[in-house]
Structure formats: structure tokens, C-alpha cells
Design a protein around this motif. Structure first.
Motif, PDB file in Angstrom:
ATOM      1  N   ILE A  12       1.137  -1.207  -0.221  1.00  0.00           N
ATOM      2  CA  ILE A  12       0.636   0.010  -0.125  1.00  0.00           C
ATOM      3  C   ILE A  12       1.515   1.110  -0.367  1.00  0.00           C
ATOM      4  CG2 ILE A  12      -1.660   1.122   1.191  1.00  0.00           C
ATOM      5  CD1 ILE A  12      -2.715  -1.860   2.647  1.00  0.00           C
ATOM      6  N   SER A  88      -3.478   1.772  -9.196  1.00  0.00           N
ATOM      7  CA  SER A  88      -3.774   0.709  -7.909  1.00  0.00           C
ATOM      8  C   SER A  88      -3.939  -0.810  -9.097  1.00  0.00           C
ATOM      9  CB  SER A  88      -5.119   0.232  -6.799  1.00  0.00           C
ATOM     10  OG  SER A  88      -4.762   1.664  -6.442  1.00  0.00           O
ATOM     11  N   THR A 119      -2.033  -1.169  -4.229  1.00  0.00           N
ATOM     12  CA  THR A 119      -2.848   0.056  -3.632  1.00  0.00           C
ATOM     13  C   THR A 119      -1.944   1.337  -3.667  1.00  0.00           C
ATOM     14  OG1 THR A 119      -4.587  -2.117  -2.906  1.00  0.00           O
ATOM     15  CG2 THR A 119      -4.942   0.176  -2.459  1.00  0.00           C
TER      16      THR A 119
END
Lengths: 121, 115
Positions: A12, A88, A119
Motif C-alpha cells: 500500500i 492500483s 494499492t
């Protein structure tokens, strides 16, 4: 067939940053490919990274955004630069090895890494 | 641009039913491959077909390559919940040209087999 170790498996990241994905192959391969895939959908080829030559990019993908390194026949990296939420996705590497079949004919066999789920927030 | 049209995109069936997935193209491929992919994993090769008219069987799965090497089908007999996954066909070009070695993927078929 080749065995591929792809890292990281997921990350992330903050928008504006960059992420480098690594693919390590257990044998020497000439042809290596980088793909992008949305979950549950098909694969889109980003670029071909053959050792000894510059990576060639497919339409819609540019080197400044997705720089690729291929320092030797067993390793490659893909960097996703200046990321935005639209980046993403799942990123996969793949290698191709020629397989000889019967009567001297053959075809390429392809192996895929397990993918990197990215992400961007 | 070579295209592989894969259908259906979604398939939801009961355990024990049969199903067929199709891949069609206007272009000739030197080989065609079928992959199965589960969440969190890369595609795993099921079979490669290289000869026009070729039929390969893998337990309950039957793969066929069209005579003209432009189309292929995957037939599953008596589907089981373990068959659930994303199925992808992919065609490879032969020697010569800038597409050599590249795979062209179909759109994928998400198969769900209910117990």
C-alpha cells in the motif's frame, strides 16, 4: 519450467511515491514480460524485457512511468513511478522458455510470478 | 492488433454440470495456451496446443485447437467446486515480427461451481 520469485506480494503506497517490483528466476531466460491485471480480469502486457536490449513498451505504457531493469538473465525489476490511485492493480512478471516437443517441433512455455497487488492511496 | 475473443465472461454452474469456454480469433497463432488463476496467484498453465485439430485431455478437461489454429475450446466434464477460478486463453505468435514470443490473452472466464 522456470520458478519465479516475485516481491513484494502486496503493498500500500502513498500517491506520488514509487514502488520497485522484483522478479528473480531460478534459471537463465532470455524473454521476460511485465503485465498488469485488474482482479478477475485479463492480463495487459506492459513491456517486454529481454536481456541485452532496451525494454520495449506496449501502447499506453511509457518508460518514464514504468522503468524496467534487466541486468542479467535471471533478474528484472519494474518500477511504478509517481503513483496515483489509477495505478492500483496487480503486476505480474512472466518468463518464456522454448520447449522442444515431438518431431523436433516446439513452442514457448510461459511461467508467471505470483503477482504484486498494489494499492495506491 | 491480434485479438482473442473469449466467452463466456462469467459462468456459474452447479457441481456435476458440463461447460465449455471458447476462444476465437481472426488471426493464426503458432500455439495456444490455457491457464487457470486463483486469487493471489499468477496464472498456472493447464495446456499448450500447437497443431491444428489437436485435442488434449487432462483428467476432466478437454482442450481443442481449431484446424486453422485460430480458435480453441476448453470443455470441463462434471465440474467440481475445486474447478472454480479464472480461466484464460492466450495465443503466441511464431518466429518473425515484433510480436514474437508475446502472448495475446483472451478476456478471461470467471467460473464458479456451486456444491
Amino acid at each position: 519450467s522456470a520458478v519465479i520469485s516475485q516481491k513484494p506480494s502486496r503493498d500500500i503506497c502513498q500517491r506520488g511515491t514509487s514502488l520497485t517490483i522484483q522478479c528473480q528466476v531460478d534459471s537463465q531466460v532470455t524473454m521476460m514480460f511485465w503485465y498488469r491485471q485488474q482482479p478477475g480480469q485479463s492480463l495487459t502486457l506492459i513491456a517486454t524485457a529481454n536481456q541485452g536490449s532496451e525494454a520495449t513498451y506496449e501502447s499506453g505504457f511509457v518508460i518514464d512511468k514504468f522503468p524496467i531493469s534487466r541486468p542479467n538473465l535471471t533478474f528484472s525489476t519494474l518500477t511504478v513511478s509517481n503513483m496515483s490511485p489509477e495505478d492500483s492493480s496487480i503486476y505480474l512478471c512472466s518468463v518464456a522458455k522454448y520447449v522442444f516437443r515431438d518431431r523436433g517441433r516446439g513452442s514457448y512455455g510461459y511461467t508467471f510470478g505470483s503477482g504484486t497487488r498494489l494499492t495506491v492511496v | 492488433t491480434q485479438l482473442l475473443e473469449q466467452s463466456p465472461q462469467f459462468l456459474s454452474i452447479q457441481e456435476g454440470e458440463n461447460l465449455t469456454v471458447y476462444c476465437n480469433s481472426s488471426s493464426v497463432f503458432s500455439s495456444l495456451q490455457w491457464y487457470r488463476q486463483e486469487p493471489g496467484e499468477g496464472p498456472v498453465l493447464l495446456v499448450t496446443v500447437v497443431t491444428g485439430g489437436e485435442v488434449k485431455k487432462l483428467k476432466r478437461l478437454t482442450f481443442q485447437f481449431g484446424d486453422a489454429r485460430k480458435d480453441s475450446s476448453l470443455h470441463i466434464t462434471a465440474a467440481q467446486p475445486g474447478d472454480t477460478g479464472l480461466y484464460l486463453c492466450a495465443g503466441a505468435r511464431g518466429a518473425g515480427g515484433t510480436s514474437y514470443g508475446k502472448l495475446t490473452f483472451g478476456q478471461g472466464t470467471i467460473l464458479t461451481v456451486h456444491p
